[in-house]
Design a protein around this motif. Structure first.
Motif, PDB file in Angstrom:
ATOM      1  N   TYR A  87       0.676  -1.809   2.466  1.00 10.88           N
ATOM      2  CA  TYR A  87       0.165  -3.141   2.804  1.00 10.88           C
ATOM      3  C   TYR A  87      -1.092  -3.454   1.999  1.00 10.88           C
ATOM      4  CZ  TYR A  87      -1.627  -6.979   5.713  1.00 10.88           C
ATOM      5  OH  TYR A  87      -2.115  -8.193   6.162  1.00 10.88           O
ATOM      6  N   ASN A  88      -2.011  -2.500   1.944  1.00 10.42           N
ATOM      7  CA  ASN A  88      -3.259  -2.722   1.208  1.00 10.42           C
ATOM      8  C   ASN A  88      -3.016  -2.934  -0.276  1.00 10.42           C
ATOM      9  OD1 ASN A  88      -4.786  -2.582   3.508  1.00 10.42           O
ATOM     10  ND2 ASN A  88      -5.588  -0.526   3.138  1.00 10.42           N
ATOM     11  N   ARG A  93      -6.223  -5.296  -0.722  1.00 12.81           N
ATOM     12  CA  ARG A  93      -7.316  -5.146   0.224  1.00 12.81           C
ATOM     13  C   ARG A  93      -7.665  -3.668   0.382  1.00 12.81           C
ATOM     14  NH1 ARG A  93      -6.240  -3.464   5.367  1.00 12.81           N
ATOM     15  NH2 ARG A  93      -7.940  -4.667   6.319  1.00 12.81           N
ATOM     16  N   HIS A  94      -8.791  -3.399   1.035  1.00 15.18           N
ATOM     17  CA  HIS A  94      -9.242  -2.030   1.275  1.00 15.18           C
ATOM     18  C   HIS A  94      -9.610  -1.879   2.742  1.00 15.18           C
ATOM     19  CE1 HIS A  94      -9.526  -1.275  -3.069  1.00 15.18           C
ATOM     20  NE2 HIS A  94     -10.060  -2.482  -3.159  1.00 15.18           N
TER      21      HIS A  94
END
Length: 295
Positions: A87-88, A93-94
């Protein structure tokens, strides 16, 4: 209060709940949903985990499963860590995606299995993601459509669920459909998302009844089931873990009782614990003190 150790014995029935960190979404679109469901199936097959019911919503998910030889923790780690990593990467994203600690309740099968199946499968309807029971049968992100044979996922054990309703699939399907429709009128049923004495025996009125009869019921906040079932589960736990459980369970029950008693008396918990000298506060303190000591 420190977190209790998990009850993670292979072959145990668990109601597992996972939530996005700070209530945030764990899926952004259907591609994420497909990835979560597909990963859940692959990990279930790889770990020998039996999945009976599930529902993927926007910011949380429910799974009813029986852990395989590697246990619940291995299944959940592979599912959540792998999904969060993918997903990241996809969304650039993180950081954490899920709350640090998923919730798992060990459940006694005989009285709770079918109620848990219907409760979990009705979640999309309660959340407004499906508009009707007919719509729920086609909802692709929950196990109800699989049981109804509208969607195929070989890793979901629909036959085990239908076996409760009969040997012939056609009649079992109709009985299951009618059962879910009847259960849809029950509402949110918060007792099915936790354990402990109050939830397991049906509320404080039942607890009071037990006390009047001077009966004791073994309980633990991580287990939904009868006293005998709770004792059986805890007897299988390592001694070093088991020694920490009674105090934790008693503290949880005492806290629940305190809140309930204050609500019944129309007194705030802050007033009761803050040293108020009002007559109703002092009387309630004395009554609760006697109850706790007698236990």
């Amino acid at each position: 209060m420190p977190r209790g150790a998990r009850l993670d014995s292979p072959g145990t029935l668990h109601h597992v709940m996972v939530r996005g960190i700070e209530g945030n979404s764990i899926v952004a679109d259907d591609e994420d949903r497909m990835y979560f469901v597909s990963r859940m199936g692959k990990v279930a097959a790889a770990t020998g985990t039996s999945i009976y019911a599930w529902a993927l919503l926007t910011n949380h998910a429910h799974i009813l499963l029986k852990s395989g030889a590697s246990g619940l923790s291995t299944f959940m780690r592979k599912l959540l860590t792998g999904y969060a990593t993918g997903y990241n990467l996809r969304h650039k994203r993180h950081g954490h995606l899920f709350q640090n600690r998923y919730k798992s309740i060990v459940c006694e099968e005989e009285p709770y299995f079918l109620r848990l199946v219907s409760y979990i499968h009705l979640n999309p309807l309660r959340a407004g993601l499906a508009e009707s029971l007919e719509d729920l049968e086609r909802y692709p992100w929950g196990g109800h459509a699989v049981v109804m044979n509208r969607i195929r996922h070989e890793w979901q054990d629909r036959n085990y669920v239908l076996g409760y309703f009969g040997k012939r699939e056609s009649s079992a399907l109709q009985a299951y459909r009618e059962f879910v429709a009847e259960e849809s009128g029950r509402g949110r049923q918060p007792e099915l998302t936790g354990g402990g004495l109050v939830r397991s025996i049906g509320g404080w009125s039942e607890v009071k009844s037990l006390r009047k009869r001077q009966e004791k019921q073994f309980s633990d906040e991580r287990i939904l089931g009868s006293g005998e079932f709770v004792k059986e589960i805890l007897d299988d736990v390592e001694e070093s873990v088991k020694e920490r459980l009674p105090a934790t369970a008693a503290a949880m029950e005492a806290g629940e009782r305190l809140v309930s008693a204050c609500e019944e008396a129309g007194i705030s918990v802050h007033a009761l614990q803050g040293g108020s000298r009002k007559r109703e506060c002092t009387e309630l303190r004395k009554r609760l003190a006697l109850e706790y000591v007698l236990e």
